[in-house]
Write a protein that holds these residues in place. Structure first.
Motif, PDB file in Angstrom:
ATOM      1  N   ALA A 107      -5.565   3.668  -2.999  1.00 41.57           N
ATOM      2  CA  ALA A 107      -6.011   4.219  -4.282  1.00 41.57           C
ATOM      3  C   ALA A 107      -5.907   5.738  -4.282  1.00 41.57           C
ATOM      4  CB  ALA A 107      -7.442   3.774  -4.583  1.00 41.57           C
ATOM      5  N   GLY A 108      -6.264   6.363  -3.176  1.00 44.51           N
ATOM      6  CA  GLY A 108      -6.221   7.813  -3.091  1.00 44.51           C
ATOM      7  C   GLY A 108      -4.840   8.365  -2.796  1.00 44.51           C
ATOM      8  N   PHE A 109      -4.038   7.573  -2.078  1.00 42.92           N
ATOM      9  CA  PHE A 109      -2.692   8.003  -1.686  1.00 42.92           C
ATOM     10  C   PHE A 109      -1.731   6.852  -1.958  1.00 42.92           C
ATOM     11  CE2 PHE A 109      -5.815  10.192   0.917  1.00 42.92           C
ATOM     12  CZ  PHE A 109      -5.478  11.530   0.698  1.00 42.92           C
ATOM     13  N   PRO A 110      -1.277   6.723  -3.205  1.00 46.54           N
ATOM     14  CA  PRO A 110      -0.541   5.534  -3.641  1.00 46.54           C
ATOM     15  C   PRO A 110       0.902   5.424  -3.168  1.00 46.54           C
ATOM     16  CG  PRO A 110      -0.707   7.097  -5.441  1.00 46.54           C
ATOM     17  CD  PRO A 110      -1.540   7.647  -4.326  1.00 46.54           C
ATOM     18  N   GLU A 111       1.332   6.313  -2.284  1.00 50.55           N
ATOM     19  CA  GLU A 111       2.651   6.112  -1.712  1.00 50.55           C
ATOM     20  C   GLU A 111       2.735   6.755  -0.342  1.00 50.55           C
ATOM     21  OE1 GLU A 111       5.648   7.771  -4.181  1.00 50.55           O
ATOM     22  OE2 GLU A 111       5.258   9.833  -3.582  1.00 50.55           O
ATOM     23  N   ALA A 112       3.558   6.156   0.503  1.00 55.98           N
ATOM     24  CA  ALA A 112       3.879   6.717   1.811  1.00 55.98           C
ATOM     25  C   ALA A 112       5.383   6.935   1.818  1.00 55.98           C
ATOM     26  CB  ALA A 112       3.465   5.765   2.928  1.00 55.98           C
ATOM     27  N   THR A 113       5.827   8.029   2.425  1.00 52.85           N
ATOM     28  CA  THR A 113       7.251   8.350   2.380  1.00 52.85           C
ATOM     29  C   THR A 113       7.779   8.728   3.754  1.00 52.85           C
ATOM     30  OG1 THR A 113       6.823  10.679   1.887  1.00 52.85           O
ATOM     31  CG2 THR A 113       7.063   9.192   0.012  1.00 52.85           C
ATOM     32  N   PHE A 114       9.067   8.480   3.913  1.00 53.69           N
ATOM     33  CA  PHE A 114       9.775   8.949   5.102  1.00 53.69           C
ATOM     34  C   PHE A 114      11.026   9.661   4.622  1.00 53.69           C
ATOM     35  CE2 PHE A 114      12.942   8.482   8.484  1.00 53.69           C
ATOM     36  CZ  PHE A 114      12.253   9.010   9.566  1.00 53.69           C
ATOM     37  N   VAL A 115      11.216  10.898   5.074  1.00 49.67           N
ATOM     38  CA  VAL A 115      12.377  11.704   4.674  1.00 49.67           C
ATOM     39  C   VAL A 115      13.090  12.165   5.937  1.00 49.67           C
ATOM     40  CG1 VAL A 115      13.174  13.746   3.436  1.00 49.67           C
ATOM     41  CG2 VAL A 115      11.183  12.469   2.583  1.00 49.67           C
ATOM     42  N   THR A 134       4.949  10.755   5.661  1.00 50.22           N
ATOM     43  CA  THR A 134       3.730  11.156   4.959  1.00 50.22           C
ATOM     44  C   THR A 134       2.924   9.910   4.632  1.00 50.22           C
ATOM     45  OG1 THR A 134       4.799  13.111   4.007  1.00 50.22           O
ATOM     46  CG2 THR A 134       2.781  12.342   2.956  1.00 50.22           C
ATOM     47  N   LEU A 135       1.705   9.876   5.144  1.00 52.86           N
ATOM     48  CA  LEU A 135       0.830   8.715   4.985  1.00 52.86           C
ATOM     49  C   LEU A 135      -0.599   9.208   4.846  1.00 52.86           C
ATOM     50  CD1 LEU A 135       0.312   5.621   5.180  1.00 52.86           C
ATOM     51  CD2 LEU A 135       0.273   5.895   7.658  1.00 52.86           C
ATOM     52  N   ARG A 136      -1.291   8.734   3.826  1.00 48.27           N
ATOM     53  CA  ARG A 136      -2.681   9.164   3.565  1.00 48.27           C
ATOM     54  C   ARG A 136      -2.781  10.678   3.437  1.00 48.27           C
ATOM     55  NH1 ARG A 136      -7.797   6.007   5.079  1.00 48.27           N
ATOM     56  NH2 ARG A 136      -8.569   8.133   5.289  1.00 48.27           N
ATOM     57  N   GLY A 137      -1.741  11.312   2.904  1.00 45.76           N
ATOM     58  CA  GLY A 137      -1.769  12.741   2.681  1.00 45.76           C
ATOM     59  C   GLY A 137      -1.454  13.581   3.902  1.00 45.76           C
ATOM     60  N   GLU A 138      -1.222  12.934   5.037  1.00 48.56           N
ATOM     61  CA  GLU A 138      -0.870  13.638   6.267  1.00 48.56           C
ATOM     62  C   GLU A 138       0.629  13.494   6.508  1.00 48.56           C
ATOM     63  OE1 GLU A 138      -2.685  15.331   8.466  1.00 48.56           O
ATOM     64  OE2 GLU A 138      -4.716  14.976   7.723  1.00 48.56           O
ATOM     65  N   THR A 139       1.279  14.562   6.957  1.00 47.93           N
ATOM     66  CA  THR A 139       2.701  14.525   7.257  1.00 47.93           C
ATOM     67  C   THR A 139       2.935  14.890   8.714  1.00 47.93           C
ATOM     68  OG1 THR A 139       3.301  15.123   4.985  1.00 47.93           O
ATOM     69  CG2 THR A 139       4.974  15.457   6.678  1.00 47.93           C
ATOM     70  N   HIS A 140       3.666  14.039   9.418  1.00 48.30           N
ATOM     71  CA  HIS A 140       4.007  14.290  10.815  1.00 48.30           C
ATOM     72  C   HIS A 140       5.444  13.862  11.056  1.00 48.30           C
ATOM     73  CE1 HIS A 140      -0.159  15.158  11.953  1.00 48.30           C
ATOM     74  NE2 HIS A 140      -0.506  14.121  11.207  1.00 48.30           N
ATOM     75  N   ARG A 173      -1.756   5.835  14.460  1.00 48.75           N
ATOM     76  CA  ARG A 173      -2.380   5.791  13.133  1.00 48.75           C
ATOM     77  C   ARG A 173      -3.507   6.806  12.986  1.00 48.75           C
ATOM     78  NH1 ARG A 173      -7.086   2.244  12.827  1.00 48.75           N
ATOM     79  NH2 ARG A 173      -7.443   1.076  14.741  1.00 48.75           N
ATOM     80  N   THR A 174      -4.134   7.202  14.096  1.00 41.96           N
ATOM     81  CA  THR A 174      -5.256   8.134  13.988  1.00 41.96           C
ATOM     82  C   THR A 174      -4.787   9.526  13.544  1.00 41.96           C
ATOM     83  OG1 THR A 174      -5.175   8.765  16.343  1.00 41.96           O
ATOM     84  CG2 THR A 174      -6.543   6.874  15.746  1.00 41.96           C
ATOM     85  N   LYS A 175      -3.513   9.861  13.777  1.00 42.54           N
ATOM     86  CA  LYS A 175      -2.992  11.153  13.304  1.00 42.54           C
ATOM     87  C   LYS A 175      -3.004  11.232  11.790  1.00 42.54           C
ATOM     88  CE  LYS A 175       1.098  11.302  15.088  1.00 42.54           C
ATOM     89  NZ  LYS A 175       2.427  11.848  15.492  1.00 42.54           N
ATOM     90  N   TYR A 176      -3.019  10.065  11.154  1.00 46.35           N
ATOM     91  CA  TYR A 176      -2.987   9.992   9.692  1.00 46.35           C
ATOM     92  C   TYR A 176      -4.359   9.666   9.104  1.00 46.35           C
ATOM     93  CZ  TYR A 176       2.004   9.971  10.583  1.00 46.35           C
ATOM     94  OH  TYR A 176       3.271  10.306  11.016  1.00 46.35           O
ATOM     95  N   GLY A 177      -5.386   9.828   9.922  1.00 48.68           N
ATOM     96  CA  GLY A 177      -6.740   9.595   9.447  1.00 48.68           C
ATOM     97  C   GLY A 177      -7.145   8.142   9.378  1.00 48.68           C
ATOM     98  N   ILE A 178      -6.374   7.267  10.030  1.00 49.31           N
ATOM     99  CA  ILE A 178      -6.701   5.840  10.028  1.00 49.31           C
ATOM    100  C   ILE A 178      -7.324   5.517  11.382  1.00 49.31           C
ATOM    101  CG2 ILE A 178      -5.823   3.509   9.613  1.00 49.31           C
ATOM    102  CD1 ILE A 178      -3.354   4.791   8.332  1.00 49.31           C
TER     103      ILE A 178
END
Length: 201
Positions: A107-115, A134-140, A173-178
């Motif tokens: 709901a807060g981050f309605p898409e995850a992307t890979f570029v 980019t997942l949950r607003g975090e990019t790595h 997953r913890t890098k992305y706040g999960i």
């Protein structure tokens, strides 16, 4: 993970496999993932008892293909994290729990992307794609191992060129706040992608 890949996988994903023999016998141009022949799976260790497997039902990817020099190609992929699907029987919806803010926060981050940022050919039909996830607003920066399956020109059913890849990426997953239940449920999550690409119409 709406635009994840995995980015796919992966999306992500997907593009480097073309690096198979450094070149492929299909026209240059923009290719998009065929939704009927593309799958993004995720796998995570569950209390050490088993590897729990789910999938995302909605993903898309775009491949800018340079068939003469695969390393000059590029890939973008997206996954809808709300489209998570699991094989779970119970009173509650485990898919909704994974999509909730406990895990993916779709709901807060309605898409995850890979570029993609770079592509490296590692073997006759293998390669790696390095890119930003980019997942949950975090990019790595993450790396996807890709296998080039084959290219058809033309595909016998569609009479259009087509190219297929498999990709695998393991993330923390913890890098992305999960971090919910991190430990009993592993921090490392593996994304697996199988994708067929067709010319953009």
């Amino acid at each position: 993970m709406r635009h994840i890949l995995l980015a796919t996988a992966a999306t992500t994903l997907i593009l480097t496999g073309a690096a198979s023999a450094q070149s492929v016998d299909i026209p240059a141009g923009t290719y998009v993932s065929d939704p009927n022949h593309t799958n993004v799976l995720w796998k995570v260790s569950h209390f050490g008892l088993s590897t729990y497997i789910g999938r995302f039902d909605t993903m898309s990817a775009t491949l800018e293909l340079d068939p003469e020099d695969i390393a000059q190609s590029s890939l973008t992929a997206s996954v809808d994290p709300a489209s998570v699907s699991v094989n779970f029987e119970g009173e509650k919806s485990f898919a909704e729990e994974i999509a909730s803010d406990q895990f993916l926060n779709a709901a807060g981050f309605p898409e995850a992307t890979f570029v993609s940022k770079s592509i490296e050919i590692t073997g006759e039909n293998t390669g790696t794609v390095t890119g930003d996830l980019t997942l949950r607003g975090e990019t790595h920066e993450e790396v996807m191992d890709v296998t080039f399956n084959t290219a058809l020109n033309p595909h016998p059913m569609t009479e259009q060129p087509a190219i297929g890849f498999g990709g695998e990426m393991t993330i923390d997953r913890t890098k992305y706040g999960i971090d919910y239940l991190a430990g009993p449920v592993a921090q490392e999550v593996t994304l697996e992608i199988q994708a067929e690409f067709v010319p953009q119409s």
